[in-house]
Design a protein around this motif. Structure first.
Motif, PDB file in Angstrom:
ATOM      1  N   ASN A  73       0.866  -1.115  -0.027  1.00 45.29           N
ATOM      2  CA  ASN A  73      -0.071   0.092  -0.061  1.00 45.29           C
ATOM      3  C   ASN A  73       0.940   1.321   0.051  1.00 45.29           C
ATOM      4  O   ASN A  73       1.607   1.577  -0.903  1.00 45.29           O
ATOM      5  N   GLU A  74       0.684   2.053   0.883  1.00 41.03           N
ATOM      6  CA  GLU A  74       1.463   3.265   1.074  1.00 41.03           C
ATOM      7  C   GLU A  74       2.961   3.208   1.137  1.00 41.03           C
ATOM      8  O   GLU A  74       3.466   4.151   0.355  1.00 41.03           O
ATOM      9  N   TYR A  98       3.683   3.285  -2.782  1.00 40.75           N
ATOM     10  CA  TYR A  98       3.238   4.085  -3.813  1.00 40.75           C
ATOM     11  C   TYR A  98       4.258   4.768  -4.630  1.00 40.75           C
ATOM     12  O   TYR A  98       4.243   4.815  -5.881  1.00 40.75           O
ATOM     13  N   SER A 150       4.147  -8.008   2.638  1.00 45.85           N
ATOM     14  CA  SER A 150       2.809  -7.441   2.975  1.00 45.85           C
ATOM     15  C   SER A 150       3.309  -6.361   4.214  1.00 45.85           C
ATOM     16  O   SER A 150       4.040  -6.591   4.816  1.00 45.85           O
TER      17      SER A 150
END
Lengths: 384, 368
Positions: free
Chosen positions: B18-19, B22, B241
């Motif tokens: 995720n973040e 990015y 993850s």
């Protein structure tokens, strides 16, 4: 051509630092949890854009030479960069550097290569942060032959320093080494900028003078003053400390813990550079208590650390307390130790249960594997 | 002396961070207080006498390039060999290759020019402190074509799901590469292969329009190849993850894991910076945490990992969190189970609490 070449005097033995300089030149003595004393002046050069530098070494230079290397940490691994200048022999013979001026005299050929306008002479055993470029600007503005950086010292201490007597416009008319009755409190910091052509002439003359001690403060500056050359003082405001004794070494380290002095800044514009050994982050365990201290990478802390400075890779076991101390790299401190006001040298192993506490008014004690033996007998501390 | 060259293949790596991913690929996610994921495999290679390493990086590699630079921090700034960062720049009109085979095809020169006869291939998501010299010696002794490095995990976690499992006979010859979720012997993604064989398998894969070198070139051809396995023992982590990232970072607060990863074989190299030692101010309270240089602590830090140059102001509490480089935590802030990416600024009195299983992640350069 280089406008200004730096010459860093780093040959001193630092006798009064005792065991700390037993195998080590004073500028190479570890300082501030990560650095060596010379890093402050080397970084001053980097931060003030002095990119050509000769480092004059003489006493026990191995560690120092290794530390400077190709100058990479200070961005001096470039075309001119840093050059270590040790005493040498040549067709005409050769000799040790007999004084600060002699060291520069013997390396005039080094400076001449760059054909500089100015030469900055500094020494590698002081702790301070200074932009030499500003001093150079004043040197140019006043059209000086020599500029000497000065700091105001308390009047009571003035007789311990080289004192400069200057007029209101900072032109120096007299230099007194450790005067009994000082007329000013402007102490020389041992930082000089010379117009190279002028200095060259005085060095050549001084070298012929058998009676001279070939020292900047004692010989070159007085000779220039006698000839009424244009000598100016440059006022420095800020922290400056000569770490000449164990007491002052300890104090200067403790000064790093003082917020108000802001000695180790962490801004890209002004950093203290040194080698970084790429050790893992420090581990502070559940049982640890750390207060008002500086701790470097690779340390493993289970005990209590207060008002202390720990270099890399130090291990302090449970229920041990370290106070007001300076712990050099690789030191192991066993369980249940009490240490106060000590300086522990590299890789020393302090066995469990050791107590060494030095009184507030005594000089901090320097511990290495050899002196440790003495401390563990009943005469020194107590051991359990 | 037989020599290995290194290859870090980042193609086909999972980017489910995720973040955190990015603006970067997973190889350059900060990890362990002062490292990036790639530092572990890169350091392992360099410390195993590999002095030429290529990196196949397809996208989001700006931060990776910045981190690696000339490779000097890994002693890879060399006259011969060194670091070869190989992003996609493919202009061969006759190129028929697909997937990661395009990297192999378009960078054949890297392999041909080297004097090494063996290649150690790795990704970036297996974190360990290993000396591959032992695996290499074993590979040579066994006269294997390929040696896969495996590890037995004590407890299976969700992050282990996508990794291949190894089945081998009593002599270590690999018989099956499976996805059998009951098998705890995982393939680490690290393997040694003879260079000539590698090039031949690459050609075969391209000829048959394959798109994944390991699956098509090694796994599917297992029957035709002499494939050994070498087991890695000691600390290791698979990170793919946010959850595994958080758990494995926190696992370093365990003194044994810390020792295994940072102090066992050799030290892990990373990009150095000139940060001063950590400053613990009067009144600071730090327990059970890792701190990197440049941090200044006034407040409370517990069970947390602070990267370089983090400032924790008076009255702030940071608990069970990962705070990356140059974050500022102002007075009275309370953080718990939080991951702050680089340069995050948390203003006075803010309170952010995530859950242990799902930490709250704040992207780079946010002001909260």
């Amino acid at each position: 051509m280089k406008e200004c070449v730096g010459m860093l005097l780093a040959g001193g033995e630092g006798k009064r630092l005792g065991e700390l300089t037993h195998h080590l030149a004073k500028p190479a003595v570890p300082f501030g949890g990560k650095y060596r004393i010379i890093d402050f002046t080397l970084s001053n050069c980097t931060n003030s854009g002095i990119s050509t530098l000769g480092v004059l070494t003489q006493y026990s230079p191995l560690e120092l030479n290794k530390h400077i290397g190709n100058g990479k940490p200070w961005d001096m691994d470039k075309q001119s960069g840093v050059t270590v200048l040790s005493p040498y022999t040549a067709k005409t013979g050769g000799d040790w550097y007999s004084g600060t001026a002699d060291a520069i005299y013997q390396n005039m050929h080094f400076i001449n290569q760059f054909n500089p306008e100015y030469v900055l002479v500094i020494s590698g055993d002081h702790i301070y942060q200074m932009d030499y470029q500003k001093m150079l600007e004043q040197h140019k503005e006043t059209n000086a032959d020599a500029t000497i950086s000065v700091i105001e010292v308390p009047w009571d201490d003035a007789s311990r320093f080289g004192i400069l007597n200057a007029s209101d416009n900072l032109r120096i008319f007299e230099f007194e080494e450790k005067p009994k009755n000082p007329q000013s409190n402007l102490a020389s910091m041992g930082i000089y900028i010379f117009t190279w052509n002028k200095l060259k002439a005085y060095l050549l003359e001084d070298a012929q003078n058998k009676a001279s001690s070939h020292d900047f403060g004692k010989d070159i500056i007085p000779a220039m003053l006698d000839d009424t050359q244009r000598l100016f003082a440059y006022r420095f405001h800020g922290y400056w400390k000569d770490v000449g004794t164990i007491q002052s070494y300890w104090e200067a380290n403790m000064d790093l813990l003082d917020e108000n002095l802001g000695l180790i800044s962490n801004h890209k514009a002004w950093r203290i550079y040194t080698h970084d050994s790429n050790l893992p982050p420090q581990y502070i365990s559940q049982t640890a208590t750390v207060n008002n201290s500086l701790i470097n990478s690779g340390c493993f802390i289970h005990g209590t650390i207060e008002n202390s400075i720990l270099f890399e890779n130090v291990r302090v076991e449970q229920t041990s307390t370290v106070r007001q101390s300076i712990i050099h790299p690789g030191v192991r401190i066993g369980e249940n130790c009490r240490l106060n006001r000590v300086i522990i040298m590299e890789n020393t192993v302090i066995p469990a249960g050791t107590t060494i506490e030095i009184d507030e008014f005594q000089e901090p004690f320097v511990i290495n594997q050899e002196t440790l033996g003495g401390m563990l007998t009943p005469a020194g501390g107590e051991s359990k | 002396m037989k020599k290995m060259m290194g290859l870090i293949n980042l193609d086909h790596e999972y980017h489910v961070f995720n973040e955190l991913t990015y603006f970067r690929n997973s190889a350059s996610i900060p990890f362990g207080g002062r490292y990036r994921m790639i530092d572990f495999t890169l350091s392992n290679m360099v410390n195993s006498n590999i002095n030429e390493v290529a990196i196949f990086a397809r996208n989001k590699y700006r931060s990776l390039l910045d981190h690696l630079g000339t490779g000097e921090n890994w002693d890879l700034d060399r006259r011969n060999g060194g670091l070869f960062i190989l992003p996609p720049d493919w202009n061969d009109p006759s190129d028929r290759s697909q997937g990661d085979l395009r990297f192999f095809h378009n960078n054949r020169d890297y392999f041909h020019r080297s004097q090494s006869e063996y290649v150690l291939i790795s990704g970036s998501q297996f974190v360990s402190n290993s000396d591959y010299k032992d695996a290499f010696t074993y590979h040579l002794e066994q006269e294997a074509d390929i040696t896969l490095i495996s590890t037995n995990v004590k407890e299976l976690f969700p992050e282990h799901y996508p990794y291949f499992r190894i089945e081998a006979d009593e002599n270590g010859w690999v018989t099956e590469i499976t996805n059998d979720q009951t098998n705890a012997e995982l393939f680490t993604g690290v393997y040694i292969i003879n260079k000539n064989l590698l090039m031949r398998l690459v050609d075969e894969c391209i000829a048959y329009h394959k798109d994944n070198f390991f699956i098509c070139g090694v796994k599917d051809k297992l029957a035709d190849l002499k494939v050994q396995r070498f087991e890695h023992t000691g600390y290791s982590a698979f990170i793919n993850s946010i959850e595994s990232y958080f758990r494995q970072n926190m696992n370093l607060l365990d003194a044994d894991s810390y020792h295994d990863l940072f102090l066992s074989n050799h030290f892990i190299r990373t990009k150095i910076s000139s940060n001063p030692p950590v400053k613990y101010r009067k009144g600071s309270e730090v327990k059970h945490s890792l701190l990197a240089n440049g941090c200044v602590v006034d407040g409370r830090v517990e069970e947390s990992i602070l990267f370089r140059d983090v400032s924790i102001q008076t009255g702030a509490t940071v608990k069970n969190s990962i705070i990356m480089q140059r974050c500022t935590i102002e007075e009275g802030v309370h953080l718990e189970n939080v991951i702050l990416d680089k340069d995050v600024h948390v203003t006075k009195g803010q309170k952010i609490i995530g859950s242990k299983e799902k930490p709250y992640v704040v992207a780079k350069r946010q002001v909260i």
